[in-house]
Scaffold this motif. Structure first.
Motif, PDB file in Angstrom:
ATOM      1  N   LEU A 107      -3.604 -12.172  15.195  1.00  0.00           N
ATOM      2  CA  LEU A 107      -2.190 -12.097  15.557  1.00  0.00           C
ATOM      3  C   LEU A 107      -1.361 -13.244  14.983  1.00  0.00           C
ATOM      4  CD1 LEU A 107      -2.370 -10.926  19.291  1.00  0.00           C
ATOM      5  CD2 LEU A 107      -1.708  -9.578  17.291  1.00  0.00           C
ATOM      6  N   VAL A 108      -2.050 -14.270  14.465  1.00  0.00           N
ATOM      7  CA  VAL A 108      -1.313 -15.351  13.807  1.00  0.00           C
ATOM      8  C   VAL A 108      -0.458 -14.787  12.675  1.00  0.00           C
ATOM      9  CG1 VAL A 108      -1.543 -17.463  12.447  1.00  0.00           C
ATOM     10  CG2 VAL A 108      -3.032 -17.090  14.413  1.00  0.00           C
ATOM     11  N   ASN A 109      -0.987 -13.790  11.972  1.00  0.00           N
ATOM     12  CA  ASN A 109      -0.255 -13.173  10.861  1.00  0.00           C
ATOM     13  C   ASN A 109       1.087 -12.629  11.306  1.00  0.00           C
ATOM     14  OD1 ASN A 109       0.235 -11.670   8.326  1.00  0.00           O
ATOM     15  ND2 ASN A 109      -0.274  -9.895   9.589  1.00  0.00           N
ATOM     16  N   VAL A 141      -2.804  -5.784  12.501  1.00  0.00           N
ATOM     17  CA  VAL A 141      -1.555  -5.965  11.762  1.00  0.00           C
ATOM     18  C   VAL A 141      -0.438  -5.107  12.352  1.00  0.00           C
ATOM     19  CG1 VAL A 141      -0.415  -5.698   9.535  1.00  0.00           C
ATOM     20  CG2 VAL A 141      -2.738  -6.607   9.637  1.00  0.00           C
ATOM     21  N   LEU A 142      -0.700  -3.828  12.569  1.00  0.00           N
ATOM     22  CA  LEU A 142       0.361  -2.903  12.974  1.00  0.00           C
ATOM     23  C   LEU A 142       0.657  -2.961  14.472  1.00  0.00           C
ATOM     24  CD1 LEU A 142      -0.521   0.168  10.734  1.00  0.00           C
ATOM     25  CD2 LEU A 142       1.158  -1.616  10.324  1.00  0.00           C
ATOM     26  N   THR A 176       0.999 -13.531   4.370  1.00  0.00           N
ATOM     27  CA  THR A 176      -0.064 -13.917   5.300  1.00  0.00           C
ATOM     28  C   THR A 176      -0.868 -12.728   5.796  1.00  0.00           C
ATOM     29  OG1 THR A 176       1.456 -13.786   7.199  1.00  0.00           O
ATOM     30  CG2 THR A 176       1.245 -15.920   6.109  1.00  0.00           C
ATOM     31  N   ILE A 177      -0.720 -11.567   5.175  1.00  0.00           N
ATOM     32  CA  ILE A 177      -1.361 -10.355   5.690  1.00  0.00           C
ATOM     33  C   ILE A 177      -2.879 -10.447   5.684  1.00  0.00           C
ATOM     34  CG2 ILE A 177      -1.474  -9.143   3.478  1.00  0.00           C
ATOM     35  CD1 ILE A 177      -0.652  -6.586   5.050  1.00  0.00           C
ATOM     36  N   VAL A 178      -3.437 -11.288   4.789  1.00  0.00           N
ATOM     37  CA  VAL A 178      -4.895 -11.425   4.735  1.00  0.00           C
ATOM     38  C   VAL A 178      -5.459 -11.933   6.059  1.00  0.00           C
ATOM     39  CG1 VAL A 178      -4.824 -13.783   3.819  1.00  0.00           C
ATOM     40  CG2 VAL A 178      -6.823 -12.355   3.386  1.00  0.00           C
TER      41      VAL A 178
END
Length: 449
Positions: free
Chosen positions: A187-189, A17-18, A4-6
């Motif tokens: 932030l869903v990822n 992401v981080l 899901t990183i996209v």
């Protein structure tokens, strides 16, 4: 994280992401503490709805526990659907890797989705009880696969991105002007890493000393999710060679691996191993969902509960709850075919619904002065109160922000249909309430009256 990183890269970039992973991990520690204390006090496969029955007053007990029960079930059905959708998309990403001209249709993905769903339900009915070793084997196998991917892409990458790129890149592919909205959507990822955090709760009746084992499992889940998620995220972001191509691809995870390893064969091997992990994950989440539905039927919360709660005398499993779980997942698969944006909506819904089921008992616990059985294993005091408050605030945040469309001024095909999905689920629960609420008597209520 990889699958899901996209969602994070296109909605806030690497900073989402981080730093989002770090922030969401801290929040999930508080969620695990809030859930763990309640699980220690009231260990039950029903989990949240049983806790609500224990904490509510006599007048509201049935209504509140009924609502929480359905919310938890819907959360788990969407979790299963999300795992099976990812698995189906991985299959066709591999197809497209070797046949770039092949045009993937949504119904192609649905056929694989349906086959995997049927296989998973069938396995849980006929094979899961006979092969309890699979869970332990899966833990070691998935760990080895993740480690091999990390070593390969780091060792083989022709170039590495700068620290500036990795830790400070902000991107906005949504059209929203507010960076707060963009980052919140991204932030869903990271939130999806801990979707199904309550899984251990729903198999509590199959564990030894669940009042201790379940809280420890919840906390270890958060810790392991953070370590593996951060390691994977850093490796992928440092080694990605063309981030735009990765974002635009069918499966960015595979694209980044192929770019970094410079080998389609390596990407294929790792994706096949990833498919095995996803298949076992689908079996596991179907198992937990089936146990939750069975528990709710055992407490007469569903239509035809007498039939649904029966455990097959030969197979030793509740068959109908697994069939119901599979049917619910199939319906979400049909909706996925009808709308291409429903994937992100399903990801958001499984987290939102789960958080709501966590927050309601937390609210009840605070309102009754945090009175819990004295003999429980986990006693948190002021830390427990803080964990309850964080759980409630995070639920409010996700319920509002993750219902936003992922782009500003969306067309009908770009809308976030999470509200529609949640509304349909609420309608099912309301119909069931008027048909069955008189007979809903949880085991907790029987103990209290």
């Amino acid at each position: 994280m990889g699958s899901t990183i996209v969602l994070g890269l296109s909605q806030g970039g690497t900073v989402t992401v981080l730093y989002g992973l770090i922030g969401i991990a801290i929040i999930n520690v508080f969620l695990a503490l809030s859930l763990g204390e309640l699980a220690s006090a009231y260990p039950s496969a029903g989990g949240q709805y049983v806790w609500s029955a224990c904490l509510a007053g006599p007048r509201s007990r049935r209504a509140v526990s009924f609502a929480v029960g359905w919310t938890t079930i819907f959360s788990w059905v969407t979790i299963v659907a999300s795992v099976v959708i990812i698995l189906a998309e991985v299959v066709f990403a591999l197809v497209q890797l070797y046949s770039p001209a092949f045009v993937i249709q949504r119904w192609h993905i649905f056929l694989v989705f349906l086959a995997v769903n049927i296989i998973s339900v069938t396995f849980n009915i006929f094979g899961a009880v006979r092969m309890p070793w699979i869970g332990k084997a899966f833990f070691y196998f998935s760990s080895v696969v993740a480690l091999c991917i990390l070593i390969t892409i780091v060792a083989r990458a022709p170039t590495y991105n700068s620290n500036e790129f990795v830790w400070k890149t902000y991107s906005n592919g949504t059209g929203w002007d507010s960076s707060f909205v963009v980052v919140s959507l991204g932030l869903v990822n990271t939130g999806y890493i801990w979707a199904g955090l309550d899984g251990a709760i729903h198999i509590a009746e199959e564990a030894e000393q669940p009042e201790k084992a379940v809280p420890l499992t919840l906390l270890s889940t958060v810790g392991m999710g953070f370590v593996t998620g951060m390691a994977m995220a850093l490796s992928l972001i440092y080694t990605v060679q063309d981030i735009d191509a990765a974002i635009d691809s069918e499966l960015p995870f595979l694209t980044i691996i192929v770019q970094a390893s410079r080998s389609e064969a390596a990407g294929t091997v790792f994706m096949v191993a990833f498919l095995i992990c996803l298949l076992v994950s689908a079996n596991s989440v179907h198992h937990a969902t089936g146990r939750l539905i069975w528990s709710f039927a055992r407490d007469n919360g569903l239509p035809l509960s007498d039939a649904i709660k029966r455990v097959h005398p030969t197979l030793g499993v509740p068959v109908w709850p697994l069939i119901i779980s599979g049917a619910g997942v199939t319906i979400l698969g049909v909706l996925y075919v009808a709308n291409t944006t429903l994937y992100s909506s399903i990801i958001a819904c499984c987290i939102i619904l789960g958080n709501i089921s966590f927050a309601i008992p937390a609210v009840q616990l605070l309102l009754n002065g945090r009175k819990l059985p004295e003999g429980r294993w986990m006693k948190l005091g002021w830390l427990g109160a803080l964990a309850n408050v964080v759980t409630i605030l995070f639920t409010v945040f996700t319920t509002i922000m993750w219902l936003f469309p992922t782009v500003r001024d969306p067309s009908s095909s770009e809308m976030n249909y999470s509200v529609a999905v949640l509304g349909g689920m609420a309608l099912i629960a309301i119909v069931d309430w008027f048909g069955e609420h008189i007979s809903l008597i949880t085991r907790a209520e029987l103990k209290l009256t």
